[in-house]
Design an enzyme around this catalytic site. Structure first.
Site, PDB file in Angstrom:
ATOM      1  N   ASP A  94       7.337  -5.523   4.501  1.00 13.74           N
ATOM      2  CA  ASP A  94       6.570  -6.716   4.810  1.00 13.74           C
ATOM      3  C   ASP A  94       5.538  -6.324   5.879  1.00 13.74           C
ATOM      4  OD1 ASP A  94       6.023  -9.493   5.553  1.00 13.74           O
ATOM      5  OD2 ASP A  94       7.302  -9.063   7.287  1.00 13.74           O
ATOM      6  N   THR A  96       3.560  -8.691   8.431  1.00 13.53           N
ATOM      7  CA  THR A  96       3.625  -9.380   9.721  1.00 13.53           C
ATOM      8  C   THR A  96       5.030  -9.320  10.322  1.00 13.53           C
ATOM      9  OG1 THR A  96       1.976 -10.873   8.851  1.00 13.53           O
ATOM     10  CG2 THR A  96       3.022 -11.516  10.908  1.00 13.53           C
ATOM     11  N   ASP A 295      11.201  -9.241   8.072  1.00 10.75           N
ATOM     12  CA  ASP A 295      11.661  -9.961   9.265  1.00 10.75           C
ATOM     13  C   ASP A 295      11.730 -11.467   9.069  1.00 10.75           C
ATOM     14  OD1 ASP A 295       8.839 -10.239   9.109  1.00 10.75           O
ATOM     15  OD2 ASP A 295       8.873 -10.977  11.176  1.00 10.75           O
TER      16      ASP A 295
HETATM   17 MG    MG Z   1       7.106 -10.983   8.262  1.00 14.22          MG
END
Ligand code: MG
Length: 407
Positions: A94, A96, A295
């Site tokens: 991922d 960000t 995250d």
């Molecule tokens: Mg993320």
């Protein structure tokens, strides 16, 4: 553990049969007192064959490996991760909060409409975002505080996953988010607006649009730094022959800017949570062993579906719950460490299985008395017991060597 279970499934019946055969042969053809020799040798076979070290072989290495990981900020929740991590050939990351710091800061606020000034646009953005827990939202709220933006009362707030947020303020319908959110709010982004946004997006920055009553009136530009260790970690993984793919909910230009900085040829932008999940499924169907690092809540389905889910310790609880491995500091270098650790643990387990079985394999025929007719050698049950202790000690000592490896 699977391997150990399979081995013992054959091993135990075979040993019992050898012991019975030993008893029968000594009872029939053995020297007098035949039944004493038969009983002692049959017992010696059972003792030397006892696969106690086989039971230790896997858990010992896993336990030491998990401890080693924890010391290095790699928390392993599921031992299966250790088994699979060294076979991983595709890593999905991922953007960000995983590749980037995930601590975005507002760079500027822009206006498209003559009816509002930048102060007003900022005020709406901040008022809307005080309800949101999204990291981009928090950045705008912080920025708003710096400019003393007064927060207006909002009602009917809702977050649309992967798109943005909406609420009513001053009895106006306010929406904030990416182009998908604008579409959702029936607000058209003109090509002139897109042009303006593009100049920021090309620098790896995120542009969120603000719509008031179905009209796009402004935007906010948010930047997010790439973590210091991301580039090195990704390069090391690529050098190990792992394909690294970046998937992000962000737009193409922002993703492109980050990808080119990291030399990532393969990336996909504007991904919704279900798109990330589908990508994992597709790769798995093509026979890839897929690790996924993320995250956010939006990564959770893909983390759960992947062969090895890796969550950032700095990320959301949902992501951590869905993953097998958590990187405490959210540092991608932890993936390289997990990969090393996995290879070391698997190697250690295989060595342990050797130590667990070598004493048995050599000892069983001797205990059964195959050397007796030629050399008069028999294995006393006491020596057999000693040899078995040695195999357990060898396994434990070998597993503990893992503590000293450098991952
Ligand atoms: Mg993320």
């Amino acid at each position: 553990q699977n391997l150990a279970d399979k081995v013992s499934g054959y091993f135990v019946p075979v040993v019992v049969i050898i012991s019975l055969i030993t008893f029968a042969i000594w009872a029939i053809w053995g020297p007098e007192p035949a039944y004493v020799y038969a009983l002692v040798n049959a017992i010696a076979v059972l003792i030397i064959a006892c696969p106690c070290a086989l039971g230790l072989a896997t858990p010992m290495s896993v336990m030491v490996g998990v401890g080693k990981g924890a010391q290095n900020g790699v928390l392993i929740k599921n031992a299966e991760a250790l088994e699979k991590m060294n076979k991983v050939n595709t890593l999905i990351v991922d953007k960000t909060g995983t590749i980037t710091e995930g601590k975005p800061t507002v760079e500027t606020v822009g206006v498209f409409s003559d009816d509002y000034n930048d102060k007003k646009v900022l005020q709406y953005i901040v008022s809307l975002n005080t309800n949101s827990e999204h990291p981009l939202a928090e950045a705008t709220v912080k920025y708003g505080k710096e400019f003393n933006a007064e927060i207006l009362k909002s009602t009917n707030f809702s977050a649309v996953t992967g798109k943005g947020v909406e609420a009513e303020i001053d009895s106006k319908k306010i929406a904030l988010g990416n182009p998908k959110m604008m579409e959702y709010a029936n607000a058209e982004i003109t090509s002139k607006m897109k042009e303006e946004a593009k100049t920021f997006q090309k620098q790896g920055k995120t542009v969120s649009y603000l719509a008031i009553d179905k009209k796009v009136v402004g935007y906010v530009v948010i930047g997010d730094k790439i973590k210091a260790t991301s580039a090195k970690a990704i390069k090391e993984l690529q050098n190990k022959g792992i394909d690294v793919v970046m998937l992000t909910g962000d737009n193409h230009d922002t993703a492109q800017a980050v990808a080119s900085e990291l030399n990532l040829a393969d990336f996909k932008a504007s991904m919704l949570p279900e798109d990330k999940l589908k990508k994992v499924e597709k790769l798995q169907k093509n026979g890839k062993i897929v690790a996924m690092a993320g995250d956010g809540i939006n990564d959770a389905p893909a983390l759960a579906k992947s062969d090895v889910g890796i969550a950032m310790g700095t990320g959301t609880d949902v992501a951590i719950e869905s993953a097998m491995i958590t990187l405490v500091k959210g540092d991608l270098h932890g993936i390289v460490k997990a990969h090393h650790l996995s290879s070391a643990v698997m190697k250690s387990i295989k060595q342990n299985l050797f130590f667990a079985l070598v004493y048995n394999t050599l000892g069983v025929p001797i205990a059964a008395g195959v050397l007796f007719p030629f050399f008069g050698i028999l294995l006393s049950p006491m020596i057999a017991a000693l040899a078995m202790s040695f195999s357990s000690v060898s396994v434990i000592a070998n597993a503990l060597r893992l503590r000293r490896i450098n991952i």
